[in-house]
Design a protein around this motif. Structure first.
Motif, PDB file in Angstrom:
ATOM      1  N   GLU A 107      20.696  23.128 -18.233  1.00 55.94           N
ATOM      2  CA  GLU A 107      21.135  23.899 -19.678  1.00 55.94           C
ATOM      3  C   GLU A 107      21.153  25.477 -19.543  1.00 55.94           C
ATOM      4  N   GLU A 108      20.212  25.858 -18.688  1.00 56.32           N
ATOM      5  CA  GLU A 108      20.132  27.174 -18.457  1.00 56.32           C
ATOM      6  C   GLU A 108      21.445  27.888 -17.825  1.00 56.32           C
ATOM      7  N   PHE A 109      21.937  27.104 -16.476  1.00 56.91           N
ATOM      8  CA  PHE A 109      23.229  27.574 -16.293  1.00 56.91           C
ATOM      9  C   PHE A 109      24.436  27.478 -17.303  1.00 56.91           C
ATOM     10  N   LYS A 110      24.524  26.358 -18.182  1.00 56.06           N
ATOM     11  CA  LYS A 110      25.544  26.220 -19.130  1.00 56.06           C
ATOM     12  C   LYS A 110      25.682  27.337 -20.180  1.00 56.06           C
ATOM     13  N   GLY A 111      24.267  27.711 -20.385  1.00 57.31           N
ATOM     14  CA  GLY A 111      24.151  28.588 -21.420  1.00 57.31           C
ATOM     15  C   GLY A 111      24.656  29.989 -20.979  1.00 57.31           C
ATOM     16  N   GLN A 112      24.344  30.372 -19.699  1.00 59.24           N
ATOM     17  CA  GLN A 112      24.520  31.691 -19.046  1.00 59.24           C
ATOM     18  C   GLN A 112      25.924  31.854 -18.338  1.00 59.24           C
ATOM     19  N   TYR A 113      26.463  30.744 -17.726  1.00 59.19           N
ATOM     20  CA  TYR A 113      27.618  31.012 -16.707  1.00 59.19           C
ATOM     21  C   TYR A 113      28.765  29.855 -16.823  1.00 59.19           C
ATOM     22  N   GLY A 114      28.458  28.851 -17.866  1.00 62.71           N
ATOM     23  CA  GLY A 114      29.186  27.694 -17.868  1.00 62.71           C
ATOM     24  C   GLY A 114      28.795  26.467 -17.403  1.00 62.71           C
ATOM     25  N   ARG A 115      29.109  25.376 -17.647  1.00 64.75           N
ATOM     26  CA  ARG A 115      28.944  24.210 -17.112  1.00 64.75           C
ATOM     27  C   ARG A 115      29.168  24.045 -15.863  1.00 64.75           C
ATOM     28  N   ILE A 116      28.435  23.380 -14.943  1.00 62.99           N
ATOM     29  CA  ILE A 116      28.738  23.388 -13.561  1.00 62.99           C
ATOM     30  C   ILE A 116      28.987  21.783 -13.130  1.00 62.99           C
ATOM     31  N   SER A 117      29.790  21.468 -12.483  1.00 64.75           N
ATOM     32  CA  SER A 117      30.061  19.976 -12.309  1.00 64.75           C
ATOM     33  C   SER A 117      29.143  19.449 -11.056  1.00 64.75           C
ATOM     34  N   SER A 118      28.696  18.461 -11.459  1.00 67.29           N
ATOM     35  CA  SER A 118      27.754  17.648 -10.329  1.00 67.29           C
ATOM     36  C   SER A 118      28.606  17.224  -9.011  1.00 67.29           C
ATOM     37  N   SER A 119      29.668  16.704  -9.347  1.00 70.00           N
ATOM     38  CA  SER A 119      30.588  16.151  -8.377  1.00 70.00           C
ATOM     39  C   SER A 119      30.940  17.666  -7.328  1.00 70.00           C
ATOM     40  N   SER A 120      31.156  18.729  -7.982  1.00 66.46           N
ATOM     41  CA  SER A 120      31.678  19.856  -7.311  1.00 66.46           C
ATOM     42  C   SER A 120      30.474  20.259  -6.357  1.00 66.46           C
ATOM     43  N   THR A 121      29.050  20.395  -6.956  1.00 62.22           N
ATOM     44  CA  THR A 121      27.800  20.632  -6.299  1.00 62.22           C
ATOM     45  C   THR A 121      27.555  19.603  -5.306  1.00 62.22           C
ATOM     46  N   GLY A 122      27.759  18.416  -5.428  1.00 66.87           N
ATOM     47  CA  GLY A 122      27.795  17.516  -4.388  1.00 66.87           C
ATOM     48  C   GLY A 122      28.597  17.543  -3.019  1.00 66.87           C
ATOM     49  N   ALA A 123      29.835  17.935  -3.546  1.00 64.56           N
ATOM     50  CA  ALA A 123      30.830  18.233  -2.282  1.00 64.56           C
ATOM     51  C   ALA A 123      30.288  19.425  -1.583  1.00 64.56           C
ATOM     52  N   ILE A 124      29.867  20.490  -2.088  1.00 66.35           N
ATOM     53  CA  ILE A 124      29.505  21.678  -1.328  1.00 66.35           C
ATOM     54  C   ILE A 124      28.070  21.213  -0.462  1.00 66.35           C
ATOM     55  N   LEU A 125      27.177  20.341  -1.142  1.00 67.87           N
ATOM     56  CA  LEU A 125      25.951  20.071  -0.415  1.00 67.87           C
ATOM     57  C   LEU A 125      26.317  19.215   0.967  1.00 67.87           C
ATOM     58  N   ARG A 126      27.548  18.459   0.822  1.00 65.03           N
ATOM     59  CA  ARG A 126      27.724  17.784   1.957  1.00 65.03           C
ATOM     60  C   ARG A 126      28.324  18.526   2.854  1.00 65.03           C
ATOM     61  N   LYS A 127      28.826  19.556   2.605  1.00 62.77           N
ATOM     62  CA  LYS A 127      29.634  20.610   3.552  1.00 62.77           C
ATOM     63  C   LYS A 127      28.441  21.346   4.210  1.00 62.77           C
ATOM     64  N   ILE A 128      27.355  21.523   3.306  1.00 58.75           N
ATOM     65  CA  ILE A 128      26.069  22.249   3.777  1.00 58.75           C
ATOM     66  C   ILE A 128      25.526  21.375   4.933  1.00 58.75           C
ATOM     67  N   ILE A 129      25.281  20.197   4.731  1.00 58.99           N
ATOM     68  CA  ILE A 129      24.700  19.246   5.470  1.00 58.99           C
ATOM     69  C   ILE A 129      25.576  19.137   6.722  1.00 58.99           C
ATOM     70  N   GLU A 130      26.742  19.170   6.520  1.00 55.54           N
ATOM     71  CA  GLU A 130      27.707  19.214   8.050  1.00 55.54           C
ATOM     72  C   GLU A 130      27.245  20.239   9.024  1.00 55.54           C
ATOM     73  N   LEU A 131      27.223  21.475   8.329  1.00 54.84           N
ATOM     74  CA  LEU A 131      26.910  22.573   8.977  1.00 54.84           C
ATOM     75  C   LEU A 131      25.624  22.570   9.679  1.00 54.84           C
ATOM     76  N   GLU A 132      24.581  22.089   8.980  1.00 54.71           N
ATOM     77  CA  GLU A 132      23.232  21.919   9.357  1.00 54.71           C
ATOM     78  C   GLU A 132      23.110  20.885  10.543  1.00 54.71           C
ATOM     79  N   GLN A 133      24.126  19.917  10.804  1.00 56.18           N
ATOM     80  CA  GLN A 133      23.827  19.079  11.969  1.00 56.18           C
ATOM     81  C   GLN A 133      24.535  19.596  13.043  1.00 56.18           C
ATOM     82  N   GLN A 134      25.193  20.830  12.718  1.00 56.36           N
ATOM     83  CA  GLN A 134      25.810  21.512  14.287  1.00 56.36           C
ATOM     84  C   GLN A 134      24.536  22.587  14.457  1.00 56.36           C
TER      85      GLN A 134
END
Length: 502
Positions: A190-217
């Motif tokens: 709700e804090e993000f939605k009020g200040q910066y607009g709604r952020i999709s959980s599917s998009s953040t999930g995709a970014i998180l998976r990319k970070i985990i891939e980087l961590e694995q290296q």
């Protein structure tokens, strides 16, 4: 038959310099080395980048070693990416050899064994000065390029960085960034939605998976504090020699994403730190990238664009980039076009594809009256190379098949004991090898969530108390009502009524 004296004059005129220069060796005419027909590379053009290419075993690494040594002697610091682990010998003088003496006699140069000031760095658990950078220093654009994100995902990363700036949340390591990602679509939605607009959980999930891939290296070892300071790459020793900085990368050859991450971070930091140099007489730093194809391996179009931009811009800071690889075709054309110096060792023609590659390589070199480039490329011996550079006015020099000088330092690696001694002598080990884990976004957001949960519990308790009080009030009857509704009163009243009715 070609005139040897005319050829010598041709080379000496083409490689004539007024200022300081690196002497790579002497030019060859056929199989004969022309003594004192020196191939000289002006220091002032070394920030125009270069390429060292050739088949396995033709002497690329020794050429890199020769260039690093002579730059160090000129007081120019050098940074080497050592993926094969065979450059540590720079810290020890050459033991010499009759074949080296014979080579230098042909070239017309004296041979002087020497050692050079060396610093050993590491990205992993290997011994050496630890190299790190924070996520904040990386920035949203570079991080998005490394993760190969979509435009929508890049926008989310930019918003997350903006939020952390606004809320004073330091982004130091990947745990910090993952926590902000989770917070944006979880407790802080709700804090993000009020200040910066709604952020999709599917998009953040995709970014998180990319970070985990980087961590694995192994990227979790790279992101964090203490961040490396670029000034420590620019040191000169008491004898006026530039430090040769070697980054040991023998254990990350199978992790190209980590290698690219580190390379782009370092180049971006160098570009952002060093002042504009203008048309100076010498470079500030020369950067050799061995096994350069690993940078471009599986790189996205966006990442290649970032590399191309850095190659174009960083030379104005007095930094020269030198790519070392087997075949020039390993380097994208957009980058290859920016390279002023080309040192081409022998290529092998085993297949039709190889022959085609040799033809393409030959077409990248100036036309020469003295060489059939296609033939020379396949007939060069070990420690010989075709060279073309830029003269002091920025013009291509004549093509020269060159007998390269031998390294002044050891052409073998240090023993484990010697390597340990070099690392122990370093003044930077203590500065960088203690990992700092100060309060950052991860801890601050956890505290914020805990406070919010505690506040929510207190509000719930207050609300519960209010509801209980309300229920008590509703069950507490007016005394008159209580009397009128009592069983005794009803009995008596209705009893009286019944009596009256009788």
């Amino acid at each position: 038959m070609l005139d040897k004296d005319a050829f010598k004059a041709h080379i000496q005129e083409g490689y004539k310099t007024k200022g300081d220069a690196l002497i790579m060796g002497a030019a060859m005419l056929g199989e004969e080395t022309v003594t004192e027909a020196f191939v000289r590379i002006p220091l002032k053009t070394l920030n125009r980048h270069g390429l060292i290419a050739g088949a396995t075993g033709t002497g690329k690494t020794k050429t890199l070693q020769v260039m690093a040594e002579n730059l160090s002697k000129q007081g120019i610091p050098v940074l080497l990416m050592d993926l094969k682990g065979d450059l540590s010998g720079l810290a020890a003088p050459s033991p010499g050899h009759p074949k080296i003496d014979e080579r230098h006699e042909k070239i017309g140069l004296p041979f002087e064994p020497s050692r050079f000031p060396l610093e050993i760095y590491s990205l992993s658990e290997q011994d050496g000065v630890r190299l790190r950078a924070t996520v904040s220093e990386f920035g949203p654009v570079l991080l998005s390029r490394i993760l190969d994100l979509t435009p929508t995902q890049e926008g989310i990363v930019a918003v997350l960085f903006k939020y952390c700036d606004d809320e004073n949340l330091p982004l130091l390591d990947l745990e910090d960034f993952k926590k902000v990602l989770q917070y944006a679509t979880g407790e802080g939605k709700e804090e993000f939605k009020g200040q910066y607009g709604r952020i999709s959980s599917s998009s953040t999930g995709a970014i998180l998976r990319k970070i985990i891939e980087l961590e694995q290296q192994g990227a979790e070892l790279f992101f964090g504090e203490k961040s490396f300071e670029i000034d420590d790459l620019m040191r000169i020793d008491d004898q006026g020699q530039g430090y040769i900085n070697i980054v040991r990368l023998t254990d990350i050859q199978d992790r190209p994403k980590l290698f690219s991450t580190f390379m782009l971070s370092l180049l971006a930091e160098i570009y952002g730190t060093l002042p504009e140099q203008g048309d100076a007489d010498r470079p500030e730093l020369i950067f050799f990238i061995d096994e350069a194809h690993l940078i471009f391996k599986e790189a996205s179009k966006a990442l290649l664009g970032q590399i191309e931009s850095i190659v174009k811009l960083i030379r104005s800071k007095g930094v020269g980039l030198y790519f070392v690889t087997q075949n020039p075709t390993d380097v994208p054309d957009e980058v290859l076009a920016q390279l002023g110096l080309k040192v081409q060792h022998a290529l092998r023609a085993f297949t039709a594809k190889d022959r085609k590659a040799i033809k393409m390589t030959a077409d990248n070199y100036p036309i020469s009256d003295y060489y059939n480039t296609d033939e020379v490329l396949t007939s060069l011996g070990i420690g010989e190379a075709l060279i073309t550079a830029l003269d002091e006015k920025g013009r291509p020099t004549p093509l020269a098949a060159t007998m390269l000088r031998a390294p002044m330092s050891r052409m073998d690696i240090l023993t484990p004991k010697e390597l340990k001694a070099v690392i122990a002598e370093s003044g930077l080990t203590k500065k960088y090898n203690e990992r700092i884990d100060r309060e950052s976004a991860y801890e601050l957001l956890n505290e914020k969530i805990a406070r919010a949960q505690e506040l929510a519990k207190e509000e719930e308790k207050k609300s519960q108390k209010t509801r209980t009080t309300s229920r008590r009030k509703s069950t507490r009857m007016n005394p008159v009502v209580k009397v009128l509704t009592s069983a005794t009163f009803i009995r008596e009243v209705f009893g009286v009524l019944k009596k009256v009715m009788r």
